[in-house]
Write a protein that holds these residues in place. Structure first.
Motif, PDB file in Angstrom:
ATOM      1  N   HIS A 156      -1.371   0.096  -6.984  1.00 52.92           N
ATOM      2  CA  HIS A 156      -0.672   1.037  -6.101  1.00 52.92           C
ATOM      3  C   HIS A 156      -0.343   2.318  -6.867  1.00 52.92           C
ATOM      4  CE1 HIS A 156      -0.002  -2.658  -3.830  1.00 52.92           C
ATOM      5  NE2 HIS A 156       0.518  -1.980  -2.831  1.00 52.92           N
ATOM      6  N   LYS A 180       0.799  -1.221   0.000  1.00 55.76           N
ATOM      7  CA  LYS A 180       0.000   0.000   0.000  1.00 55.76           C
ATOM      8  C   LYS A 180       0.840   1.283   0.000  1.00 55.76           C
ATOM      9  CE  LYS A 180      -3.929   0.997   1.648  1.00 55.76           C
ATOM     10  NZ  LYS A 180      -4.529   1.190   0.304  1.00 55.76           N
ATOM     11  N   SER A 181       2.104   1.191  -0.340  1.00 50.55           N
ATOM     12  CA  SER A 181       2.928   2.386  -0.487  1.00 50.55           C
ATOM     13  C   SER A 181       3.126   2.656  -1.975  1.00 50.55           C
ATOM     14  CB  SER A 181       4.275   2.212   0.216  1.00 50.55           C
ATOM     15  OG  SER A 181       5.049   1.242  -0.454  1.00 50.55           O
ATOM     16  N   ASP A 182       3.804   3.746  -2.288  1.00 51.65           N
ATOM     17  CA  ASP A 182       4.053   4.039  -3.701  1.00 51.65           C
ATOM     18  C   ASP A 182       5.441   4.639  -3.868  1.00 51.65           C
ATOM     19  OD1 ASP A 182       3.945   6.974  -3.489  1.00 51.65           O
ATOM     20  OD2 ASP A 182       1.800   6.694  -3.144  1.00 51.65           O
ATOM     21  N   ASP A 192       5.487   1.538  -9.292  1.00 52.70           N
ATOM     22  CA  ASP A 192       4.339   1.210  -8.456  1.00 52.70           C
ATOM     23  C   ASP A 192       3.778  -0.141  -8.877  1.00 52.70           C
ATOM     24  OD1 ASP A 192       4.312   3.530  -6.904  1.00 52.70           O
ATOM     25  OD2 ASP A 192       3.090   4.628  -8.360  1.00 52.70           O
ATOM     26  N   TYR A 193       3.513  -0.988  -7.899  1.00 48.46           N
ATOM     27  CA  TYR A 193       2.870  -2.269  -8.189  1.00 48.46           C
ATOM     28  C   TYR A 193       1.440  -2.053  -8.711  1.00 48.46           C
ATOM     29  CZ  TYR A 193       6.329  -3.859  -4.660  1.00 48.46           C
ATOM     30  OH  TYR A 193       7.458  -4.095  -3.924  1.00 48.46           O
ATOM     31  N   PHE A 230      -6.605  -2.411  -6.250  1.00 53.58           N
ATOM     32  CA  PHE A 230      -5.765  -2.907  -5.165  1.00 53.58           C
ATOM     33  C   PHE A 230      -6.307  -4.210  -4.581  1.00 53.58           C
ATOM     34  CE2 PHE A 230      -4.971  -3.236  -0.591  1.00 53.58           C
ATOM     35  CZ  PHE A 230      -3.597  -3.280  -0.581  1.00 53.58           C
ATOM     36  N   TRP A 255       2.347  -8.865  -7.853  1.00 56.04           N
ATOM     37  CA  TRP A 255       3.354  -7.833  -7.571  1.00 56.04           C
ATOM     38  C   TRP A 255       4.758  -8.326  -7.879  1.00 56.04           C
ATOM     39  CZ3 TRP A 255       0.257  -7.316  -2.482  1.00 56.04           C
ATOM     40  CH2 TRP A 255      -0.936  -6.629  -2.755  1.00 56.04           C
TER      41      TRP A 255
END
Length: 247
Positions: free
Chosen positions: A64, A34-36, A60-61, A71, A79
């Protein structure tokens, strides 16, 4: 100068990326759950790469940041594929993988596929097997009931709104477990930075990873008062020093 773009995937989704061209091995940033790629550590490495003229890629995955996708439909498998595609299509030669939290797990999984290309890894609060070992045990009874009934639980977060945890994510994550069995077959140098006051990844979990790696050139650094993000100025300086060991 940093450039950016979108990597087209076979399923029509797009992975957003930013890249700095430079000398030596390419540093690849693998972010957390959940980060970027706009986070403090990722940005600090971009500035370092431009200043030192080093190659650097961040992305970014699926689901994300600036990448496309839902998501809630994301999995470790997906990912991991994103990371492998970025390395295959946007980099050449040796790599230094820098993985934060979940990105530490993804880095290990990627390195197991292309060990000959990995000069070294720097892992920040690495969270291998987090779906089983960290997240799973903390799911409350009402969360388990929701997963059983609907396949999804909205997990409360200290960092914002509740977010979906799906049965598919948990089951898929279990298939990529690297702890608790045979030694992890990675022999490249690894540097691990871990906060002693991390509420999300206990330092003993990161130490378990360090001990499981097959290679001997593994250095585990415990920052006693460090949190999960390790984004303070002196934490960032420590991260950059660790990356520079591989140049």
């Amino acid at each position: 100068m940093e450039t950016s773009g979108l990597l087209e995937r076979p399923d029509g989704e797009r992975v957003a990326w930013k890249k700095v061209d430079g000398d030596g091995p390419t540093v690849v940033w693998l972010g957390g759950f959940k980060s970027d790629m706009t986070g403090t550590k990722a940005q600090a490495l971009a500035e370092w790469a431009e200043r030192r003229r080093r190659g650097y890629v961040r992305f970014d995955y699926f689901g994300h940041g600036a990448s496309t996708g839902d998501f809630a439909a994301g999995t470790v498998s997906r990912w991991r594929r994103d990371a492998m595609a970025v390395m295959a299509e946007l980099t050449q030669g040796d790599l230094v993988l820098v993985g934060s939290s979940m990105g530490g797990w993804i880095a290990c999984l990627a390195a197991m596929v292309i060990p000959e290309r990995i000069r070294g890894m720097v892992l920040v609060a690495p969270a291998p097997d987090f779906t089983q070992k960290l997240m799973g045990p903390e799911i409350p009874p009402e969360g388990r009931a929701a997963l059983e009934a609907d396949g999804v639980w909205m997990r409360p977060s200290e960092y914002g709104d509740p977010y979906p945890i799906t049965r598919n994510l948990l089951e898929d994550g279990a298939r990529w477990s690297i702890l608790g069995g045979e030694p992890i077959p990675l022999e490249m140098p690894v540097r691990i930075l871990q906060g002693g006051a991390d509420p999300d990844v206990p330092w003993r979990h990161a130490l378990e990873l360090a001990q499981a790696l097959k290679g001997e050139d593994v250095v585990f650094t415990l920052i006693k008062d460090g949190d999960h993000r390790l984004s303070r100025t002196h934490d960032i300086e420590r991260l950059i020093r660790a990356v520079e060991e591989f140049f």
